[in-house]
Design a protein around this motif. Structure first.
Motif, mmCIF file in Angstrom:
data_model
loop_
_atom_site.group_PDB
_atom_site.id
_atom_site.type_symbol
_atom_site.label_atom_id
_atom_site.label_comp_id
_atom_site.label_asym_id
_atom_site.label_seq_id
_atom_site.Cartn_x
_atom_site.Cartn_y
_atom_site.Cartn_z
ATOM 1 N N UNK A 17 36.738 -6.826 13.184
ATOM 2 C CA UNK A 17 36.584 -6.075 14.436
ATOM 3 C C UNK A 17 35.300 -6.450 15.175
ATOM 4 N N UNK A 18 34.383 -7.151 14.517
ATOM 5 C CA UNK A 18 33.096 -7.548 15.087
ATOM 6 C C UNK A 18 32.437 -6.357 15.788
ATOM 7 N N UNK A 19 32.224 -5.317 15.008
ATOM 8 C CA UNK A 19 31.633 -4.082 15.516
ATOM 9 C C UNK A 19 30.550 -3.650 14.540
ATOM 10 N N UNK A 20 29.290 -3.630 15.024
ATOM 11 C CA UNK A 20 28.186 -3.291 14.152
ATOM 12 C C UNK A 20 26.966 -2.874 14.979
ATOM 13 N N UNK A 21 25.954 -2.377 14.290
ATOM 14 C CA UNK A 21 24.693 -2.010 14.916
ATOM 15 C C UNK A 21 23.573 -2.782 14.242
ATOM 16 N N UNK A 22 22.676 -3.341 15.059
ATOM 17 C CA UNK A 22 21.477 -3.996 14.568
ATOM 18 C C UNK A 22 20.297 -3.090 14.886
ATOM 19 N N UNK A 23 19.345 -2.998 13.962
ATOM 20 C CA UNK A 23 18.192 -2.139 14.184
ATOM 21 C C UNK A 23 16.929 -2.790 13.661
ATOM 22 N N UNK A 24 15.873 -2.692 14.466
ATOM 23 C CA UNK A 24 14.513 -3.094 14.082
ATOM 24 C C UNK A 24 13.608 -1.968 14.551
ATOM 25 N N UNK A 25 13.051 -1.205 13.613
ATOM 26 C CA UNK A 25 12.259 -0.047 14.011
ATOM 27 C C UNK A 25 13.130 0.902 14.803
ATOM 28 N N UNK A 83 18.923 0.277 23.320
ATOM 29 C CA UNK A 83 18.001 1.262 23.858
ATOM 30 C C UNK A 83 16.635 0.669 24.183
ATOM 31 N N UNK A 84 16.505 -0.634 24.259
ATOM 32 C CA UNK A 84 15.220 -1.286 24.490
ATOM 33 C C UNK A 84 14.504 -0.846 25.748
ATOM 34 N N UNK A 85 15.223 -0.628 26.815
ATOM 35 C CA UNK A 85 14.597 -0.230 28.080
ATOM 36 C C UNK A 85 14.000 1.172 27.998
ATOM 37 N N UNK A 86 14.454 1.972 27.033
ATOM 38 C CA UNK A 86 13.974 3.352 26.894
ATOM 39 C C UNK A 86 12.745 3.455 25.984
ATOM 40 N N UNK A 87 12.409 2.382 25.269
ATOM 41 C CA UNK A 87 11.320 2.436 24.298
ATOM 42 C C UNK A 87 9.978 2.097 24.939
ATOM 43 N N UNK A 88 8.932 2.611 24.352
ATOM 44 C CA UNK A 88 7.587 2.320 24.844
ATOM 45 C C UNK A 88 7.147 0.943 24.355
ATOM 46 N N UNK A 147 5.683 -2.300 17.255
ATOM 47 C CA UNK A 147 5.767 -2.011 15.821
ATOM 48 C C UNK A 147 7.155 -2.278 15.239
ATOM 49 N N UNK A 148 8.143 -2.508 16.085
ATOM 50 C CA UNK A 148 9.500 -2.762 15.597
ATOM 51 C C UNK A 148 9.634 -4.098 14.877
ATOM 52 N N UNK A 149 8.754 -5.040 15.186
ATOM 53 C CA UNK A 149 8.863 -6.381 14.621
ATOM 54 C C UNK A 149 9.564 -7.355 15.547
ATOM 55 N N UNK A 150 10.056 -6.880 16.689
ATOM 56 C CA UNK A 150 10.754 -7.750 17.633
ATOM 57 C C UNK A 150 9.869 -8.896 18.122
ATOM 58 N N UNK A 158 4.782 -6.620 25.847
ATOM 59 C CA UNK A 158 4.548 -6.610 24.401
ATOM 60 C C UNK A 158 4.545 -8.034 23.860
ATOM 61 N N UNK A 159 5.474 -8.857 24.317
ATOM 62 C CA UNK A 159 5.515 -10.249 23.862
ATOM 63 C C UNK A 159 4.284 -11.007 24.325
ATOM 64 N N UNK A 160 3.875 -10.788 25.579
ATOM 65 C CA UNK A 160 2.665 -11.447 26.067
ATOM 66 C C UNK A 160 1.465 -11.080 25.203
#
Length: 135
Positions: free
Chosen positions: A36-44, A58-63, A69-72, A113-115
């Motif tokens: 079904x290729x249906x799953x959730x990925x999570x980092x922090x 939900x990336x746009x909603x996070x600070x 701190x998520x490791x992204x 954050x990446x910068x």
């Protein structure tokens, strides 16, 4: 220009160079049968729900701090290093930007954050933009 051979096992070389073989904290939770290729990925606190060819998160909603701190940032830096096996196979480029235009304007916290992460890794005050840590 011309023929430049890739390493004998390019995926292994890419993963070894970047550290992608290590546990970077990505967690996968199945939401159905594998076909079904249906799953959730999570980092922090960052979550991405995948349903076949659709992904929402939900990336746009996070600070900025949540993303840091998520490791992204570490994952994206590792991915950049892995991609460098192809983008810079000759090893003669000191500066290249594989992410130009990749961070949508709707996610300024992620871009900043990446910068900051790249600046810290490079040991200088300004990276000049995402992906330029080697410049």
């Amino acid at each position: 220009p011309g023929y430049v051979p890739l390493p004998p096992w390019p995926m292994r070389a890419a993963c070894a160079k970047a550290g992608l073989g290590s546990d970077l904290g990505v967690r996968r939770t199945a939401a159905g049968a594998a076909e079904e290729v249906k799953y959730t990925l999570q980092m922090g606190q960052l979550k991405v729900h995948v349903d076949w060819d659709q992904a929402t998160g939900n990336g746009a909603e996070l600070s900025e701090e949540d993303l840091r701190v998520s490791g992204v940032p570490e994952l994206l830096v590792a991915l950049r290093e892995a991609v460098a096996v192809w983008y810079n196979v000759t090893g003669d480029k000191q500066c290249y930007d594989v992410t130009q235009g990749a961070i949508p304007a709707s996610t300024p916290a992620l871009a900043r954050t990446l910068d900051l992460h790249l600046e810290a890794r490079a040991g200088r005050g300004s990276s000049g933009g995402v992906g330029n840590s080697s410049c």
